[in-house]
Each structure stands twice: as C-alpha cells, then as structure tokens.
Design a protein around this motif. Structure first.
Motif, PDB file in Angstrom:
ATOM      1  N   THR A   5       5.625  -6.544   1.351  1.00 60.67           N
ATOM      2  CA  THR A   5       4.502  -6.126   0.142  1.00 60.67           C
ATOM      3  C   THR A   5       5.095  -4.953  -1.149  1.00 60.67           C
ATOM      4  OG1 THR A   5       2.878  -5.804   1.603  1.00 60.67           O
ATOM      5  CG2 THR A   5       2.563  -4.395  -0.489  1.00 60.67           C
ATOM      6  N   THR A  40      -1.845 -12.249  -0.402  1.00 62.32           N
ATOM      7  CA  THR A  40      -3.396 -12.377  -1.182  1.00 62.32           C
ATOM      8  C   THR A  40      -2.203 -11.067  -1.875  1.00 62.32           C
ATOM      9  OG1 THR A  40      -2.881  -9.979   0.444  1.00 62.32           O
ATOM     10  CG2 THR A  40      -3.816 -11.722   0.812  1.00 62.32           C
ATOM     11  N   CYS A  41      -3.411 -11.243  -2.795  1.00 67.41           N
ATOM     12  CA  CYS A  41      -3.083  -9.538  -4.628  1.00 67.41           C
ATOM     13  C   CYS A  41      -4.404  -9.204  -4.685  1.00 67.41           C
ATOM     14  CB  CYS A  41      -2.909 -10.594  -5.283  1.00 67.41           C
ATOM     15  SG  CYS A  41      -1.177 -11.611  -5.153  1.00 67.41           S
ATOM     16  N   THR A  42      -4.132  -7.723  -4.896  1.00 67.43           N
ATOM     17  CA  THR A  42      -5.683  -7.000  -5.131  1.00 67.43           C
ATOM     18  C   THR A  42      -5.971  -7.215  -6.294  1.00 67.43           C
ATOM     19  OG1 THR A  42      -4.313  -4.847  -5.952  1.00 67.43           O
ATOM     20  CG2 THR A  42      -5.022  -4.916  -3.388  1.00 67.43           C
ATOM     21  N   GLY A  43      -7.345  -6.944  -6.809  1.00 66.03           N
ATOM     22  CA  GLY A  43      -7.165  -6.717  -8.365  1.00 66.03           C
ATOM     23  C   GLY A  43      -6.783  -6.566  -9.068  1.00 66.03           C
ATOM     24  N   GLU A  61       4.264  -3.654  -5.353  1.00 64.61           N
ATOM     25  CA  GLU A  61       2.985  -3.472  -5.982  1.00 64.61           C
ATOM     26  C   GLU A  61       4.126  -3.434  -7.769  1.00 64.61           C
ATOM     27  OE1 GLU A  61       0.962   0.591  -8.249  1.00 64.61           O
ATOM     28  OE2 GLU A  61       2.062   1.196  -6.626  1.00 64.61           O
ATOM     29  N   CYS A  83      -1.180  -4.021  -9.506  1.00 63.53           N
ATOM     30  CA  CYS A  83      -2.261  -5.074  -8.383  1.00 63.53           C
ATOM     31  C   CYS A  83      -0.979  -4.943  -7.518  1.00 63.53           C
ATOM     32  CB  CYS A  83      -1.764  -6.556  -8.967  1.00 63.53           C
ATOM     33  SG  CYS A  83      -0.889  -7.556  -9.012  1.00 63.53           S
ATOM     34  N   THR A  84      -1.103  -4.868  -5.938  1.00 64.74           N
ATOM     35  CA  THR A  84      -0.698  -4.929  -4.813  1.00 64.74           C
ATOM     36  C   THR A  84      -0.602  -6.383  -4.007  1.00 64.74           C
ATOM     37  OG1 THR A  84      -0.628  -2.839  -4.614  1.00 64.74           O
ATOM     38  CG2 THR A  84       0.433  -3.988  -2.845  1.00 64.74           C
ATOM     39  N   CYS A  85       0.581  -7.341  -4.016  1.00 61.93           N
ATOM     40  CA  CYS A  85       0.639  -8.566  -3.472  1.00 61.93           C
ATOM     41  C   CYS A  85       1.377  -8.137  -2.632  1.00 61.93           C
ATOM     42  CB  CYS A  85       1.119  -9.120  -4.299  1.00 61.93           C
ATOM     43  SG  CYS A  85       0.507  -9.256  -5.889  1.00 61.93           S
TER      44      CYS A  85
END
Length: 110
Positions: free
Chosen positions: A47, A74-77, A49, A89-91
């Motif tokens: 993960t 997955t990535c956060t908006g 950021e 964003c965090t992926c």
C-alpha cells in the motif's frame, strides 16, 4: 474544556500517525504545469499513499488529481489536505504474488 481540547488534539495526532503507518510508503508526485500522468508500481500486498501537487500552486481549485486502480488493486478517491496543500489517494495491491502498476493523473489549471 482544556481537557477536551487536549484529548481532541492527542487523538487527532494519533489518528494521523496511525494513518501514515497503515498507508506504507508516501510517494510525492509533482506536476510542473498542464497535465501529468504517473505510473507507479506496487509490490505484492503493498500500500502506498500518493501525494500530488502542482508547482507553485497552493489552492484546492488550482489543480485536480485522479487515481486509477487496475485488476487486484484499489485506490481511494483523492482527498484535499488543507495542512499540506496537496491531494492524496491511497492505493493497495491485494495480490500476494504479482506487482501491479496504478496510474495517477494530476491536472494543473493555468
């Protein structure tokens, strides 16, 4: 009231520090001007950021950021940080064996 404020500050600080630990590596992406696209590699079960900025620009309205996951990631908006003047964003790569590349776009408005 002093106890409440002290407790609030302590909890906020711990939350931020815990978020950093969960996010893993912090990667700073800077776009000079226009539109920039970054391809970033995530190792297995990794993960990161991603913090995006535009050179010389400090306003939330001066630029935008988009994070694009691929299969098994997955990535956060993107979220705006008013304290550091960046989007982030965090992926996460959920694959236990494969490396994956995610794409991050930064658009600097003129």
């Amino acid at each position: 009231m002093k106890v409440f404020i002290s407790t609030f500050i302590l909890c906020s600080t711990l939350s931020v520090l815990a978020g950093e630990a969960v996010a893993g590596e912090v990667v700073h992406l800077n776009c000079e001007k226009g539109e920039c696209q970054f391809s970033e590699e995530l190792g297995p079960d990794q993960t990161h950021e991603y913090r995006g900025t535009c050179s010389g620009e400090k306003s939330k309205d001066d630029y935008s950021m988009a994070c694009h996951p691929v299969k098994s990631t997955t990535c956060t908006g993107p979220l705006w940080s008013p304290f550091g003047y960046y989007y982030s964003c965090t992926c996460t790569n959920w694959s236990p064996t494969e490396r994956k590349n995610v794409t991050i776009d930064i658009l600097c408005n003129d």
